[in-house]
Motif scaffolding. Structure first.
Motif, PDB file in Angstrom:
ATOM      1  N   ILE A   4       0.910  -1.031  -0.009  1.00 45.22           N
ATOM      2  CA  ILE A   4       0.173  -0.083  -0.073  1.00 45.22           C
ATOM      3  C   ILE A   4       1.028   1.300   0.037  1.00 45.22           C
ATOM      4  O   ILE A   4       1.864   1.421   0.671  1.00 45.22           O
ATOM      5  N   PRO A   5       0.810   2.270  -0.905  1.00 48.30           N
ATOM      6  CA  PRO A   5       1.560   3.423  -0.996  1.00 48.30           C
ATOM      7  C   PRO A   5       1.512   3.994   0.293  1.00 48.30           C
ATOM      8  O   PRO A   5       0.559   4.253   1.130  1.00 48.30           O
ATOM      9  N   GLY A   6       2.728   4.431   0.706  1.00 47.61           N
ATOM     10  CA  GLY A   6       2.620   5.030   1.964  1.00 47.61           C
ATOM     11  C   GLY A   6       1.860   6.307   2.215  1.00 47.61           C
ATOM     12  O   GLY A   6       0.953   6.396   3.434  1.00 47.61           O
ATOM     13  N   PHE A   7       1.374   7.191   1.380  1.00 48.38           N
ATOM     14  CA  PHE A   7       0.422   8.417   1.486  1.00 48.38           C
ATOM     15  C   PHE A   7      -1.059   7.695   1.635  1.00 48.38           C
ATOM     16  O   PHE A   7      -2.077   8.486   2.051  1.00 48.38           O
ATOM     17  N   LEU A   8      -1.112   6.497   1.349  1.00 44.95           N
ATOM     18  CA  LEU A   8      -2.725   5.878   1.339  1.00 44.95           C
ATOM     19  C   LEU A   8      -2.826   5.029   2.742  1.00 44.95           C
ATOM     20  O   LEU A   8      -3.658   4.695   3.413  1.00 44.95           O
ATOM     21  N   ALA A   9      -1.526   4.368   3.144  1.00 47.87           N
ATOM     22  CA  ALA A   9      -1.535   3.511   4.487  1.00 47.87           C
ATOM     23  C   ALA A   9      -1.814   3.949   5.448  1.00 47.87           C
ATOM     24  O   ALA A   9      -1.267   4.917   6.031  1.00 47.87           O
ATOM     25  N   PRO A  10      -2.930   3.779   6.295  1.00 45.85           N
ATOM     26  CA  PRO A  10      -3.350   3.945   7.819  1.00 45.85           C
ATOM     27  C   PRO A  10      -2.144   3.828   8.848  1.00 45.85           C
ATOM     28  O   PRO A  10      -2.120   4.544   9.855  1.00 45.85           O
ATOM     29  N   TYR A  11      -1.211   2.854   8.421  1.00 42.66           N
ATOM     30  CA  TYR A  11      -0.048   2.697   9.356  1.00 42.66           C
ATOM     31  C   TYR A  11       1.336   2.620   8.786  1.00 42.66           C
ATOM     32  O   TYR A  11       1.123   2.414   7.323  1.00 42.66           O
ATOM     33  N   ASN A  12       2.230   2.578   9.255  1.00 48.48           N
ATOM     34  CA  ASN A  12       3.634   2.293   8.832  1.00 48.48           C
ATOM     35  C   ASN A  12       3.877   1.069   8.587  1.00 48.48           C
ATOM     36  O   ASN A  12       4.666   0.355   9.209  1.00 48.48           O
ATOM     37  N   PHE A  13       3.470   0.463   7.417  1.00 52.45           N
ATOM     38  CA  PHE A  13       3.515  -1.231   7.319  1.00 52.45           C
ATOM     39  C   PHE A  13       4.842  -1.430   6.981  1.00 52.45           C
ATOM     40  O   PHE A  13       5.374  -2.609   7.513  1.00 52.45           O
ATOM     41  N   LYS A  14       5.563  -0.740   6.327  1.00 52.09           N
ATOM     42  CA  LYS A  14       7.007  -1.122   5.855  1.00 52.09           C
ATOM     43  C   LYS A  14       7.847  -0.974   7.076  1.00 52.09           C
ATOM     44  O   LYS A  14       8.600  -1.826   7.353  1.00 52.09           O
ATOM     45  N   GLY A  15       7.635  -0.017   8.026  1.00 52.36           N
ATOM     46  CA  GLY A  15       8.258   0.071   9.152  1.00 52.36           C
ATOM     47  C   GLY A  15       8.222  -1.240  10.129  1.00 52.36           C
ATOM     48  O   GLY A  15       8.891  -1.843  10.376  1.00 52.36           O
ATOM     49  N   MET A  16       7.000  -1.633  10.125  1.00 53.74           N
ATOM     50  CA  MET A  16       6.630  -2.797  10.888  1.00 53.74           C
ATOM     51  C   MET A  16       7.061  -3.935  10.383  1.00 53.74           C
ATOM     52  O   MET A  16       7.430  -4.723  11.203  1.00 53.74           O
ATOM     53  N   HIS A  17       6.977  -4.083   9.096  1.00 54.57           N
ATOM     54  CA  HIS A  17       7.512  -5.602   8.659  1.00 54.57           C
ATOM     55  C   HIS A  17       8.926  -5.632   8.734  1.00 54.57           C
ATOM     56  O   HIS A  17       9.398  -6.736   8.994  1.00 54.57           O
ATOM     57  N   LYS A  18       9.797  -4.398   8.520  1.00 50.64           N
ATOM     58  CA  LYS A  18      11.226  -4.305   8.686  1.00 50.64           C
ATOM     59  C   LYS A  18      11.490  -4.478  10.398  1.00 50.64           C
ATOM     60  O   LYS A  18      12.504  -5.299  10.460  1.00 50.64           O
ATOM     61  N   MET A  19      10.928  -4.252  11.053  1.00 49.59           N
ATOM     62  CA  MET A  19      11.107  -4.507  12.552  1.00 49.59           C
ATOM     63  C   MET A  19      10.814  -5.856  12.952  1.00 49.59           C
ATOM     64  O   MET A  19      11.579  -6.489  13.520  1.00 49.59           O
ATOM     65  N   LEU A  20       9.612  -6.486  12.542  1.00 47.62           N
ATOM     66  CA  LEU A  20       9.296  -7.780  12.804  1.00 47.62           C
ATOM     67  C   LEU A  20      10.152  -8.860  12.165  1.00 47.62           C
ATOM     68  O   LEU A  20      10.656  -9.760  12.845  1.00 47.62           O
ATOM     69  N   LYS A  21      11.014  -8.583  10.930  1.00 48.48           N
ATOM     70  CA  LYS A  21      11.752  -9.461  10.409  1.00 48.48           C
ATOM     71  C   LYS A  21      13.025  -9.135  11.200  1.00 48.48           C
ATOM     72  O   LYS A  21      13.755 -10.354  11.432  1.00 48.48           O
ATOM     73  N   SER A  22      13.390  -8.269  11.646  1.00 48.53           N
ATOM     74  CA  SER A  22      14.614  -8.111  12.482  1.00 48.53           C
ATOM     75  C   SER A  22      14.495  -9.111  13.770  1.00 48.53           C
ATOM     76  O   SER A  22      15.368  -9.672  14.152  1.00 48.53           O
ATOM     77  N   TYR A  23      13.289  -9.159  14.545  1.00 47.83           N
ATOM     78  CA  TYR A  23      13.118  -9.986  15.830  1.00 47.83           C
ATOM     79  C   TYR A  23      13.145 -11.214  15.254  1.00 47.83           C
ATOM     80  O   TYR A  23      14.005 -12.157  15.618  1.00 47.83           O
ATOM     81  N   ILE A  24      12.537 -11.702  14.224  1.00 46.50           N
ATOM     82  CA  ILE A  24      12.576 -13.020  13.439  1.00 46.50           C
ATOM     83  C   ILE A  24      13.974 -13.551  13.130  1.00 46.50           C
ATOM     84  O   ILE A  24      14.485 -14.849  13.464  1.00 46.50           O
ATOM     85  N   ASP A  25      14.738 -12.803  12.478  1.00 48.42           N
ATOM     86  CA  ASP A  25      15.904 -12.987  11.984  1.00 48.42           C
ATOM     87  C   ASP A  25      16.960 -13.465  13.468  1.00 48.42           C
ATOM     88  O   ASP A  25      17.789 -14.010  13.361  1.00 48.42           O
ATOM     89  N   GLN A  26      16.689 -12.947  14.449  1.00 43.89           N
ATOM     90  CA  GLN A  26      17.356 -12.999  15.708  1.00 43.89           C
ATOM     91  C   GLN A  26      16.665 -14.207  16.601  1.00 43.89           C
ATOM     92  O   GLN A  26      17.403 -14.547  17.630  1.00 43.89           O
ATOM     93  N   GLY A  27      15.813 -14.681  16.024  1.00 42.70           N
ATOM     94  CA  GLY A  27      15.200 -15.903  16.618  1.00 42.70           C
ATOM     95  C   GLY A  27      14.297 -15.491  17.789  1.00 42.70           C
ATOM     96  O   GLY A  27      13.773 -16.404  18.515  1.00 42.70           O
ATOM     97  N   LYS A  28      14.007 -14.403  17.835  1.00 44.77           N
ATOM     98  CA  LYS A  28      12.894 -13.867  18.843  1.00 44.77           C
ATOM     99  C   LYS A  28      11.339 -13.973  18.240  1.00 44.77           C
ATOM    100  O   LYS A  28      11.132 -12.984  17.453  1.00 44.77           O
ATOM    101  N   LEU A  29      10.961 -15.151  18.364  1.00 37.81           N
ATOM    102  CA  LEU A  29       9.681 -15.368  17.592  1.00 37.81           C
ATOM    103  C   LEU A  29       8.340 -15.064  18.570  1.00 37.81           C
ATOM    104  O   LEU A  29       7.403 -15.178  18.188  1.00 37.81           O
ATOM    105  N   GLY A  30       8.746 -14.986  19.837  1.00 40.14           N
ATOM    106  CA  GLY A  30       7.673 -14.580  20.784  1.00 40.14           C
ATOM    107  C   GLY A  30       7.602 -15.755  21.912  1.00 40.14           C
ATOM    108  O   GLY A  30       8.691 -16.332  22.103  1.00 40.14           O
ATOM    109  N   TYR A  31       6.701 -15.822  22.753  1.00 35.14           N
ATOM    110  CA  TYR A  31       6.388 -16.804  23.895  1.00 35.14           C
ATOM    111  C   TYR A  31       7.193 -18.237  23.637  1.00 35.14           C
ATOM    112  O   TYR A  31       7.703 -18.726  24.285  1.00 35.14           O
ATOM    113  N   SER A  32       6.960 -18.540  22.423  1.00 34.16           N
ATOM    114  CA  SER A  32       7.106 -20.116  22.002  1.00 34.16           C
ATOM    115  C   SER A  32       8.760 -20.365  21.962  1.00 34.16           C
ATOM    116  O   SER A  32       9.294 -21.400  22.084  1.00 34.16           O
TER     117      SER A  32
END
Length: 315
Positions: A274-302
């Motif tokens: 979704i183009p940034g000017f139309l997106a209600p949230y910073n999806f690209k930033g959220m996606h990048k942030m989550l990938k960083s956690y996943i790459d570190q093996g930080k997947l959550g409680y599990s």
């Protein structure tokens, strides 16, 4: 129904399998690889302990905050019987790598794969010719409409959605949603099955992405992550704003750790184009942030760590 097959042993797949087995069904979990078994078995170990802990707590504290209706009602609670059912469930769940063997006798197949259309499509196409004629097929997808998947099932009249909340032995509700080609008789069968595994089935009368629960929950999670990636505040403070301000037991980042960051990553991935000017949230930033956690093996409680660190590690 007697024979239940779960496609996928992730956070919810493992829980659904254990709950069905606890309620006396013969349960098989189909997994893609030996590595999947290595990830699923510890989840089952952890779920077993969660049931035992819950039963022991229910025995000494009968308050509404501790009671797990997925395990027993107030009037029919018998500690020893419940513990026996936990042991029986744990010992009878089968983990199977061969798809044909996994679905051979299935009365009901519950697909609980990752929230990825291509992954689900691939499983359905491979599974369709292997299913017995009697088998009802449901998806546990939290966001995808069953009508988008129906044509790949080979049995659209016997296909619908059955979505569970997390920690199902305590949060014992399901959402049951038909698509245009679903035969009402099979909708009724799935509603009946949900009750037989001690769930409260909620009918969703029209197809809606997100169903009931996630239509309300996902905007909360997006809002929390948006506050974080835009530098407004940190996860702990955002969670406290929600829990202290509303009385809710968990904030968005505690919920994300419970759901699993891989699932969150897949959901956010649906919106990154979704183009940034139309997106209600910073999806690209959220996606990048989550990938960083996943790459570190930080997947959550599990895995013992996500946005928070946990003592209990289930894989």
């Amino acid at each position: 129904m007697k024979n239940i097959t779960i496609m996928g042993g992730g956070v919810l797949g493992s829980q659904i399998a254990f709950q069905a087995a606890y309620c006396g069904f013969d349960v098989t979990i189909w997994l893609r690889s030996e590595g999947s078994i290595g990830r699923t078995q510890p989840k089952l170990d952890s779920i077993k302990q969660s049931y035992i802990d819950a039963i022991n707590l229910m025995d000494i504290d009968k308050s509404i905050n501790t009671w797990c209706m997925g395990i027993a009602g107030y009037d029919d609670f018998d500690k020893e019987n419940c513990l026996e059912k936990v042991e029986r469930a744990y010992s009878t769940i089968k983990l199977e790598l061969d798809m044909k063997t996994a679905v051979k006798h299935a009365d009901l197949v519950i697909e609980s794969m990752t929230e990825n259309m291509e992954a689900k499509k691939d499983v359905y196409i491979k599974m369709a010719p292997l299913l017995p004629d009697k088998t009802i097929l449901v998806t546990n997808s939290s966001t995808m409409l069953p009508s988008k998947l129906a044509k790949f099932t080979g049995r659209p009249d016997k296909f619908l959605a059955l979505h569970f909340a997390n920690t199902i032995w305590k949060n014992n509700m399901t959402e049951v949603m038909m698509q245009d080609k679903t035969n009402k008789a099979y909708f009724d069968e799935v509603m009946k099955f949900a009750k037989e595994i001690r769930m409260i089935p909620l009918p969703v009368n029209k197809e809606k992405s997100g169903y009931l629960l996630n239509s309300m929950l996902i905007p909360l999670l997006f809002s929390g992550m948006d506050l974080m990636v835009n530098g407004i505040s940190d996860p702990e403070s955002i969670d406290k704003a929600w829990t202290l301000g509303t009385g809710a037991p968990k904030g968005p980042f505690q919920i994300l750790d419970t759901v699993g960051l891989k699932t969150a990553y897949e959901i956010v991935g649906m919106y990154v184009k979704i183009p940034g000017f139309l997106a209600p949230y910073n999806f690209k930033g959220m996606h990048k942030m989550l990938k960083s956690y996943i790459d570190q093996g930080k997947l959550g409680y599990s895995t013992g760590e996500g946005f928070y660190k946990y003592k209990t590690i289930s894989n």
